[in-house]
Design a protein around this motif. Sequence first.
Motif, mmCIF file in Angstrom:
data_model
loop_
_atom_site.group_PDB
_atom_site.id
_atom_site.type_symbol
_atom_site.label_atom_id
_atom_site.label_comp_id
_atom_site.label_asym_id
_atom_site.label_seq_id
_atom_site.Cartn_x
_atom_site.Cartn_y
_atom_site.Cartn_z
ATOM 1 N N ASP A 205 0.836 -1.199 0.000
ATOM 2 C CA ASP A 205 0.000 0.000 0.000
ATOM 3 C C ASP A 205 0.875 1.256 0.000
ATOM 4 O OD1 ASP A 205 -2.203 -1.637 0.205
ATOM 5 O OD2 ASP A 205 -2.322 -1.460 2.400
ATOM 6 N N HIS A 207 -0.056 5.411 0.361
ATOM 7 C CA HIS A 207 -1.118 6.382 0.575
ATOM 8 C C HIS A 207 -0.476 7.754 0.804
ATOM 9 C CE1 HIS A 207 -4.735 7.829 3.224
ATOM 10 N NE2 HIS A 207 -4.803 8.270 1.989
ATOM 11 N N GLU A 209 -1.378 12.000 1.306
ATOM 12 C CA GLU A 209 -2.506 12.865 1.659
ATOM 13 C C GLU A 209 -2.019 14.219 2.150
ATOM 14 O OE1 GLU A 209 -6.501 11.935 4.046
ATOM 15 O OE2 GLU A 209 -4.759 12.171 5.388
ATOM 16 N N GLY A 218 -6.340 13.107 -0.865
ATOM 17 C CA GLY A 218 -5.365 12.029 -0.834
ATOM 18 C C GLY A 218 -5.553 11.059 -1.974
ATOM 19 N N ALA A 219 -4.596 10.178 -2.114
ATOM 20 C CA ALA A 219 -4.668 9.117 -3.127
ATOM 21 C C ALA A 219 -4.107 7.846 -2.514
ATOM 22 C CB ALA A 219 -3.875 9.502 -4.364
ATOM 23 N N GLU A 220 -4.749 6.737 -2.776
ATOM 24 C CA GLU A 220 -4.291 5.460 -2.251
ATOM 25 C C GLU A 220 -4.043 4.501 -3.407
ATOM 26 O OE1 GLU A 220 -5.563 2.203 1.134
ATOM 27 O OE2 GLU A 220 -7.099 2.995 -0.213
ATOM 28 N N ARG A 222 -2.964 0.423 -3.995
ATOM 29 C CA ARG A 222 -2.914 -0.833 -3.255
ATOM 30 C C ARG A 222 -2.366 -1.961 -4.121
ATOM 31 N NH1 ARG A 222 -8.547 -1.903 -0.373
ATOM 32 N NH2 ARG A 222 -7.206 -3.325 0.803
ATOM 33 N N SER A 241 -11.763 1.837 5.720
ATOM 34 C CA SER A 241 -11.269 3.031 5.041
ATOM 35 C C SER A 241 -9.754 3.013 4.995
ATOM 36 C CB SER A 241 -11.739 4.287 5.778
ATOM 37 O OG SER A 241 -11.116 4.358 7.057
ATOM 38 N N ALA A 242 -9.195 3.840 4.121
ATOM 39 C CA ALA A 242 -7.731 3.906 3.996
ATOM 40 C C ALA A 242 -7.092 4.313 5.321
ATOM 41 C CB ALA A 242 -7.349 4.895 2.895
ATOM 42 N N GLN A 243 -7.706 5.280 6.020
ATOM 43 C CA GLN A 243 -7.148 5.731 7.304
ATOM 44 C C GLN A 243 -7.165 4.614 8.339
ATOM 45 O OE1 GLN A 243 -9.286 7.379 5.444
ATOM 46 N NE2 GLN A 243 -8.343 9.378 5.000
ATOM 47 N N SER A 246 -4.551 1.987 7.482
ATOM 48 C CA SER A 246 -3.211 2.502 7.782
ATOM 49 C C SER A 246 -2.923 2.418 9.274
ATOM 50 C CB SER A 246 -3.077 3.953 7.317
ATOM 51 O OG SER A 246 -3.275 4.062 5.926
ATOM 52 N N SER A 257 4.371 5.571 8.612
ATOM 53 C CA SER A 257 3.870 6.818 8.067
ATOM 54 C C SER A 257 4.814 7.946 8.451
ATOM 55 C CB SER A 257 2.465 7.110 8.610
ATOM 56 O OG SER A 257 1.978 8.344 8.109
#
Length: 322
Positions: A205, A207, A209, A218-220, A222, A241-243, A246, A257
């Motif tokens: 992944d 990500h 933001e 943001g953009a993710e 995968r 969700s992405a958050q 993460s 991160s």
Amino acid sequence: MKSYYPIPFLARNSLPLLEKRFLPALDKLGKTCHVYLTRDHAAFLHNLLNGHGLHSVAQFRREALFDDYRISSQNDDRIAFAVDVSLLNRAVRSAATVCCGSSSDGSNNRLQIKLVKKLPPNCTQPMPFLTFETRGYKSAVIHDVPISKPLSKTQVLELQSALETAQDLPQTLVQAPDLVQLQNFVDRMKYLGDSLNVFISKYGDLHVEVSATLISLGAEFRKLMVIGEKADAPAEDQNLSAQSRSSRSILRGDGQSVQVSVKHFAKSLQCHLAKPDCAFYGIAPQGSCLTVIFQFFIPGTHQTDKSISLHCRLPVLDPGSS
């Protein structure tokens, strides 16, 4: 004029590599860089001797750039100096014009580089220059590029130590999506804020933001290719969700991160001008920096060209936040 180091002939087929690809990219990373020459390699280094700004290392094996390579100095055959990248590119571009325009096959062209001292007009002290002497079929051009005084033995050792440190790779690297696409996205992001959150996991992944007071963008990406330490993404995380994914990944020790400057991130993407075949992102241990490694293939293959390397290290805005 005094020549105080012999530096070899630049290979004619290396001119497009420098003029069309690497020097335009390096010029976007910073106005000045160090040129570092050893028995086996030539390198262009940004900011390795200070802790500020984006660090970059472009390194070439001698056969990738030079013919008849011979170099000597009192610093264990190591020479380093600072140079304005745009002036260096102008000299290479001029040399390329002479070499390509003087004869049909270029067989009579030789481009020699010399490190010299000259007395400039209206000056009383000689100054160091990197001189490009190009001799074609019917013409010859000498182009002088002003440089800094060559680094002392202590400074060269410091530069070598910084270079060795810069070679350390993150434990997990994920392959980046298309660099031009990513650059277009970051160009839209930069109007929202100055800092960029970057998350990378062992699951593949990536990500990115930017957050402002009232909005986040943001953009993710995968299931990217992973080099180094990898892991399978837990099935129970797939619909989160992405958050949330993460955060859970970081708690498991499978993700990291960091926060970096949008400006630095955008600058690193300018390396697409060097025409790499792919790029990888990774976060160093303890979140000390974000590393971007650009990979080049041998033409016509998918095998890595080990004679050329380019990577950047972006300083983090809050060390240890990972």
